[in-house]
Each structure stands twice: as C-alpha cells, then as structure tokens.
Design a protein around this motif. Structure first.
Motif, PDB file in Angstrom:
ATOM      1  N   ILE A   1      26.425   4.967  81.958  1.00  0.00           N
ATOM      2  CA  ILE A   1      26.995   4.350  80.757  1.00  0.00           C
ATOM      3  C   ILE A   1      26.781   2.844  80.852  1.00  0.00           C
ATOM      4  CG2 ILE A   1      29.071   4.106  79.345  1.00  0.00           C
ATOM      5  CD1 ILE A   1      30.033   6.723  80.714  1.00  0.00           C
TER       6      ILE A   1
ATOM      7  N   PRO B   1      21.552  -4.894  82.743  1.00  0.00           N
ATOM      8  CA  PRO B   1      20.702  -4.925  83.946  1.00  0.00           C
ATOM      9  C   PRO B   1      21.088  -3.872  84.996  1.00  0.00           C
ATOM     10  CG  PRO B   1      21.401  -7.126  83.376  1.00  0.00           C
ATOM     11  CD  PRO B   1      22.102  -6.216  82.429  1.00  0.00           C
ATOM     12  N   SER B   2      22.404  -3.665  85.224  1.00  0.00           N
ATOM     13  CA  SER B   2      22.802  -2.711  86.278  1.00  0.00           C
ATOM     14  C   SER B   2      22.395  -1.288  85.925  1.00  0.00           C
ATOM     15  CB  SER B   2      24.315  -2.730  86.499  1.00  0.00           C
ATOM     16  OG  SER B   2      24.780  -4.009  86.690  1.00  0.00           O
TER      17      SER B   2
ATOM     18  N   LEU C   1      23.326   5.512  78.333  1.00  0.00           N
ATOM     19  CA  LEU C   1      23.986   5.402  77.020  1.00  0.00           C
ATOM     20  C   LEU C   1      24.369   3.948  76.774  1.00  0.00           C
ATOM     21  CD1 LEU C   1      26.418   8.483  77.149  1.00  0.00           C
ATOM     22  CD2 LEU C   1      24.099   8.365  76.178  1.00  0.00           C
TER      23      LEU C   1
ATOM     24  N   ARG D   1      25.844   1.100  73.938  1.00  0.00           N
ATOM     25  CA  ARG D   1      26.610   0.953  72.685  1.00  0.00           C
ATOM     26  C   ARG D   1      25.846   0.153  71.614  1.00  0.00           C
ATOM     27  NH1 ARG D   1      32.005  -2.648  72.516  1.00  0.00           N
ATOM     28  NH2 ARG D   1      30.752  -3.919  73.894  1.00  0.00           N
ATOM     29  N   HIS D   2      25.032  -0.817  72.075  1.00  0.00           N
ATOM     30  CA  HIS D   2      24.346  -1.700  71.121  1.00  0.00           C
ATOM     31  C   HIS D   2      22.888  -1.298  70.944  1.00  0.00           C
ATOM     32  CE1 HIS D   2      27.617  -4.471  70.598  1.00  0.00           C
ATOM     33  NE2 HIS D   2      27.748  -4.618  71.907  1.00  0.00           N
TER      34      HIS D   2
ATOM     35  N   VAL E   1      20.874  -6.218  72.684  1.00  0.00           N
ATOM     36  CA  VAL E   1      20.965  -6.429  74.140  1.00  0.00           C
ATOM     37  C   VAL E   1      19.956  -7.507  74.564  1.00  0.00           C
ATOM     38  CG1 VAL E   1      20.680  -5.359  76.414  1.00  0.00           C
ATOM     39  CG2 VAL E   1      21.778  -4.076  74.579  1.00  0.00           C
TER      40      VAL E   1
ATOM     41  N   ARG F   1      20.988 -11.193  73.856  1.00  0.00           N
ATOM     42  CA  ARG F   1      22.222 -11.686  74.475  1.00  0.00           C
ATOM     43  C   ARG F   1      21.864 -12.640  75.615  1.00  0.00           C
ATOM     44  NH1 ARG F   1      25.672  -6.474  75.726  1.00  0.00           N
ATOM     45  NH2 ARG F   1      24.109  -6.328  77.310  1.00  0.00           N
TER      46      ARG F   1
ATOM     47  N   ARG G   1      22.362 -14.675  78.763  1.00  0.00           N
ATOM     48  CA  ARG G   1      23.311 -14.679  79.894  1.00  0.00           C
ATOM     49  C   ARG G   1      22.663 -15.349  81.097  1.00  0.00           C
ATOM     50  NH1 ARG G   1      26.528  -8.980  79.819  1.00  0.00           N
ATOM     51  NH2 ARG G   1      27.969  -9.484  78.140  1.00  0.00           N
ATOM     52  N   ALA G   2      22.481 -14.563  82.168  1.00  0.00           N
ATOM     53  CA  ALA G   2      22.069 -15.165  83.434  1.00  0.00           C
ATOM     54  C   ALA G   2      20.688 -15.823  83.350  1.00  0.00           C
ATOM     55  CB  ALA G   2      22.052 -14.093  84.522  1.00  0.00           C
TER      56      ALA G   2
ATOM     57  N   VAL H   1      19.681 -17.397  86.686  1.00  0.00           N
ATOM     58  CA  VAL H   1      19.337 -17.549  88.101  1.00  0.00           C
ATOM     59  C   VAL H   1      19.542 -16.220  88.815  1.00  0.00           C
ATOM     60  CG1 VAL H   1      19.870 -18.776  90.243  1.00  0.00           C
ATOM     61  CG2 VAL H   1      20.092 -19.943  88.055  1.00  0.00           C
TER      62      VAL H   1
ATOM     63  N   VAL I   1      25.294   4.261  70.683  1.00  0.00           N
ATOM     64  CA  VAL I   1      26.232   5.372  70.866  1.00  0.00           C
ATOM     65  C   VAL I   1      27.658   4.868  70.588  1.00  0.00           C
ATOM     66  CG1 VAL I   1      24.797   6.565  72.566  1.00  0.00           C
ATOM     67  CG2 VAL I   1      26.494   4.908  73.349  1.00  0.00           C
TER      68      VAL I   1
ATOM     69  N   ALA J   1      28.354   1.623  84.224  1.00  0.00           N
ATOM     70  CA  ALA J   1      27.704   0.300  84.315  1.00  0.00           C
ATOM     71  C   ALA J   1      27.959  -0.428  83.002  1.00  0.00           C
ATOM     72  CB  ALA J   1      26.203   0.469  84.588  1.00  0.00           C
ATOM     73  N   ASP J   2      29.158  -0.236  82.467  1.00  0.00           N
ATOM     74  CA  ASP J   2      29.472  -0.737  81.130  1.00  0.00           C
ATOM     75  C   ASP J   2      30.452  -1.906  81.165  1.00  0.00           C
ATOM     76  OD1 ASP J   2      31.249   1.072  82.172  1.00  0.00           O
ATOM     77  OD2 ASP J   2      31.793   1.983  80.281  1.00  0.00           O
TER      78      ASP J   2
ATOM     79  N   GLY K   1      34.459  -1.669  79.298  1.00  0.00           N
ATOM     80  CA  GLY K   1      33.892  -0.389  78.862  1.00  0.00           C
ATOM     81  C   GLY K   1      34.817   0.787  79.166  1.00  0.00           C
TER      82      GLY K   1
HETATM   83  C1  FAD Z   1      26.915 -17.258  80.114  1.00  0.00           C
HETATM   84  C2  FAD Z   1      26.630 -16.389  81.337  1.00  0.00           C
HETATM   85  C3  FAD Z   1      25.807 -16.881  82.335  1.00  0.00           C
HETATM   86  C4  FAD Z   1      25.535 -16.112  83.463  1.00  0.00           C
HETATM   87  N1  FAD Z   1      24.707 -16.624  84.427  1.00  0.00           N
HETATM   88  C5  FAD Z   1      24.396 -15.882  85.506  1.00  0.00           C
HETATM   89  C6  FAD Z   1      23.455 -16.349  86.483  1.00  0.00           C
HETATM   90  O1  FAD Z   1      22.897 -17.426  86.348  1.00  0.00           O
HETATM   91  N2  FAD Z   1      23.176 -15.543  87.524  1.00  0.00           N
HETATM   92  C7  FAD Z   1      23.763 -14.295  87.663  1.00  0.00           C
HETATM   93  O2  FAD Z   1      23.446 -13.592  88.635  1.00  0.00           O
HETATM   94  N3  FAD Z   1      24.637 -13.837  86.753  1.00  0.00           N
HETATM   95  C8  FAD Z   1      24.973 -14.576  85.699  1.00  0.00           C
HETATM   96  N4  FAD Z   1      25.838 -14.097  84.750  1.00  0.00           N
HETATM   97  C9  FAD Z   1      26.426 -12.783  84.979  1.00  0.00           C
HETATM   98  C10 FAD Z   1      25.465 -11.688  84.530  1.00  0.00           C
HETATM   99  O3  FAD Z   1      25.110 -11.891  83.174  1.00  0.00           O
HETATM  100  C11 FAD Z   1      26.172 -10.337  84.708  1.00  0.00           C
HETATM  101  O4  FAD Z   1      26.478 -10.203  86.088  1.00  0.00           O
HETATM  102  C12 FAD Z   1      25.324  -9.187  84.241  1.00  0.00           C
HETATM  103  O5  FAD Z   1      25.174  -9.178  82.844  1.00  0.00           O
HETATM  104  C13 FAD Z   1      25.984  -7.883  84.674  1.00  0.00           C
HETATM  105  O6  FAD Z   1      25.125  -6.846  84.269  1.00  0.00           O
HETATM  106  P1  FAD Z   1      25.717  -5.412  84.009  1.00  0.00           P
HETATM  107  O7  FAD Z   1      24.570  -4.543  83.589  1.00  0.00           O
HETATM  108  O8  FAD Z   1      26.572  -5.008  85.139  1.00  0.00           O
HETATM  109  O9  FAD Z   1      26.750  -5.630  82.798  1.00  0.00           O
HETATM  110  P2  FAD Z   1      26.427  -6.028  81.288  1.00  0.00           P
HETATM  111  O10 FAD Z   1      25.248  -6.926  81.200  1.00  0.00           O
HETATM  112  O11 FAD Z   1      27.719  -6.501  80.708  1.00  0.00           O
HETATM  113  O12 FAD Z   1      26.019  -4.644  80.651  1.00  0.00           O
HETATM  114  C14 FAD Z   1      26.978  -3.663  80.334  1.00  0.00           C
HETATM  115  C15 FAD Z   1      26.407  -2.878  79.171  1.00  0.00           C
HETATM  116  O13 FAD Z   1      27.336  -1.840  78.840  1.00  0.00           O
HETATM  117  C16 FAD Z   1      27.368  -1.737  77.435  1.00  0.00           C
HETATM  118  N5  FAD Z   1      28.629  -1.121  77.028  1.00  0.00           N
HETATM  119  C17 FAD Z   1      29.876  -1.671  77.004  1.00  0.00           C
HETATM  120  N6  FAD Z   1      30.754  -0.795  76.505  1.00  0.00           N
HETATM  121  C18 FAD Z   1      30.073   0.332  76.220  1.00  0.00           C
HETATM  122  C19 FAD Z   1      30.429   1.592  75.655  1.00  0.00           C
HETATM  123  N7  FAD Z   1      31.685   1.833  75.246  1.00  0.00           N
HETATM  124  N8  FAD Z   1      29.467   2.529  75.508  1.00  0.00           N
HETATM  125  C20 FAD Z   1      28.186   2.290  75.890  1.00  0.00           C
HETATM  126  N9  FAD Z   1      27.771   1.093  76.404  1.00  0.00           N
HETATM  127  C21 FAD Z   1      28.714   0.138  76.566  1.00  0.00           C
HETATM  128  C22 FAD Z   1      27.254  -3.181  76.940  1.00  0.00           C
HETATM  129  O14 FAD Z   1      26.808  -3.265  75.596  1.00  0.00           O
HETATM  130  C23 FAD Z   1      26.221  -3.734  77.925  1.00  0.00           C
HETATM  131  O15 FAD Z   1      24.893  -3.640  77.457  1.00  0.00           O
HETATM  132  C24 FAD Z   1      26.119 -14.831  83.605  1.00  0.00           C
HETATM  133  C25 FAD Z   1      26.946 -14.324  82.588  1.00  0.00           C
HETATM  134  C26 FAD Z   1      27.207 -15.101  81.464  1.00  0.00           C
HETATM  135  C27 FAD Z   1      28.095 -14.530  80.385  1.00  0.00           C
END
Ligand code: FAD
Length: 212
Positions: free
Chosen positions: A8, A12-13, A31, A33-34, A39, A42, A44-45, A47, A124, A159-160, A164
């Motif tokens: 879910i 990136p994760s 799965l 959501r967007h 996506v 958006r 974000r990171a 580095v 979804v 991974a949401d 989430g």
């Molecule tokens: C401004 C900013 C700068 C950053 N800079 C850095 C950096 O320089 N270096 C670094 O290492 N990290 C950085 N980060 C952190 C990094 O962006 C996060 O660690 C990373 O996005 C985590 O990835 P993830 O896949 O775990 O979570 P997310 O990227 O949050 O992905 C989770 C996904 O789950 C989906 N989701 C949520 N709810 C649901 C649902 N109900 N059903 C289905 N899907 C759902 C979301 O839409 C999303 O696509 C930064 C973050 C921000 C906000």
C-alpha cells in the motif's frame, strides 16, 4: 485478484520494495491513492544517502541517477557566520551523498516497474486491510468507482506514510511507538538561481535555520 505481496503506497518505499521483490521472483501489487502525475509532481527529497543510492543500483534503476545526479563528498555547516566543512568521504570510509530529486527517482522506479510488467494501481479509494492477526492469510480491499476490489495475498506492506490506513490497522496490543517531536516546521522555497555553493550548507543564525 491474487498476489504474494500487496504493497500500500506508491511512493519511493513502496515502488522500491516492489522492484526488489520482483528481482527476487516475488509477485506484488502496489496500491496508490493518487494518480501517477500527482505523485511525480510532488516535490520532496533532493539528497539521497549513500545507502539509498546503492539500493537504486541494486534495483537496476540507478543508471540515470548516476548520469544526471551530483555526488557530494561533504557539506558545510555555517554557525553564526563561521563556515566549517564536514568531509563525508573521509570520515565515513568513502561514502558520499547523491543530489537527485525524489521526483526523478520515483519516475525511474515507475519506469522500471512498467518495463518489467509490475502492477501499480492508481487512484484507489478506501483501502482497507483485513485479517492481519488471524491464522489465515491477510487480504486488502479498495474501491474503484462503485466496485469494491479484493486482493488476497501472503503479506501486506504498509508503505503509505504516517497518515495512511496501514498504520491505523496495526492492532494496538502489538504496536510499540517511538516518537521524538521536534518543534520545527519546514518551508521549501524554489528559485531559478545558480546554486549558492558547490555543496550543501546547513546554516544556523539568530534568524533560524536554513539549508541551501
Ligand atoms: C519538503 C521535503 C523535503 C525532503 N527532503 C529529503 C531529503 O533531502 N532527503 C531525504 O532522504 N528525504 C527527504 N524528505 C523525506 C522523503 O521525502 C520521505 O522520506 C519519502 O517521501 C518517504 O517515502 P515513502 O515512500 O515512505 O512515503 P511517501 O513518499 O509519503 O509515499 C507514501 C505513498 O502512499 C500513498 N498513500 C497514502 N495514503 C494512501 C491510501 N489510503 N491508499 C493508497 N495509497 C496511499 C501516498 O499518496 C504516497 O504516494 C523530504 C520530505 C519533504 C516533505
């Protein structure tokens, strides 16, 4: 629908895990959501730690990162006007960080999943996790318009992110939370200007903290 691992979250994760499992011959469904456009838009990171850059290569997704990303062997700390460089390469046994946008990295992971026939379902709604702590196998449902789709699987991966549905579905008696709340917020400002320095600067002054 049936799969071995239902993931879910298509950030990136989730995408990285899907890709790594695929390379080990394990079937997944992601799965998200967007929409993909959302996506990928958006910001974000920027580095990537050494370990994550290595993981991109292991996942066979590191080619464009290695071509277009920038390697930084160190960074600067500025404290009230005094600049001090930290040599990452020297003090961490040859490691460095990669400057490469999360949007680009996510695009590379999506493209790899497309190339290898991975299943990522976008838009979804109402994702719900079922039978997580029973003897039987877990299952997941989501809504696609008026239809409720069921996915039977061996494992569910959440991974949401913090907000989430996965986190909320973990039974309270098996959940141990470790949290440290820092009283700070981030404000990101994008500007069309040359970088202020060849490496990142973490700057602290009386007016607050800035990373540039
Ligand atoms: C401004 C900013 C700068 C950053 N800079 C850095 C950096 O320089 N270096 C670094 O290492 N990290 C950085 N980060 C952190 C990094 O962006 C996060 O660690 C990373 O996005 C985590 O990835 P993830 O896949 O775990 O979570 P997310 O990227 O949050 O992905 C989770 C996904 O789950 C989906 N989701 C949520 N709810 C649901 C649902 N109900 N059903 C289905 N899907 C759902 C979301 O839409 C999303 O696509 C930064 C973050 C921000 C906000």
């Amino acid at each position: 629908m049936k799969t071995q691992v239902c993931i879910i979250g298509g950030g990136p994760s989730g995408l990285m895990l899907s890709q790594l499992l695929h390379l080990k011959g394990i079937d997944t469904v992601v799965l998200e959501r967007h929409s993909r456009e959302y996506v990928l838009g958006r910001i974000r990171a920027g580095v990537l730690e050494h370990g994550f850059a290595e993981l991109m290569r292991e996942a066979q997704c590191g080619e464009r990162m290695d071509r277009e990303g920038e390697i930084h062997d160190g960074f600067e700390i500025a404290d009230n006007g005094i600049l001090k460089r930290v040599d990452l390469h020297k003090y961490s046994g040859g490691s460095s960080v990669m400057v490469y946008g999360q949007t680009e990295l996510t695009r590379d992971l999506y493209e790899a999943r497309d190339r290898m026939g991975g299943k990522v379902v976008h838009n979804v709604e109402d994702v719900a996790l079922h039978d997580l702590n029973t003897e039987g196998k877990p299952w997941v449902t989501y809504r696609d318009g008026d239809e409720v789709v069921r996915i039977d699987c061996d494992y569910v991966i959440g991974a949401d992110g913090f907000h989430g549905p996965s986190r909320k579905a973990i039974p309270k008696d098996v959940l141990t939370e470790y949290e440290k709340v820092y009283p700070f917020g981030w404000l990101g400002v994008l500007s069309r200007t040359k970088p202020v320095n060849p490496e990142l600067i973490y700057a602290k002054s009386e007016r607050g903290f800035a990373l540039c």
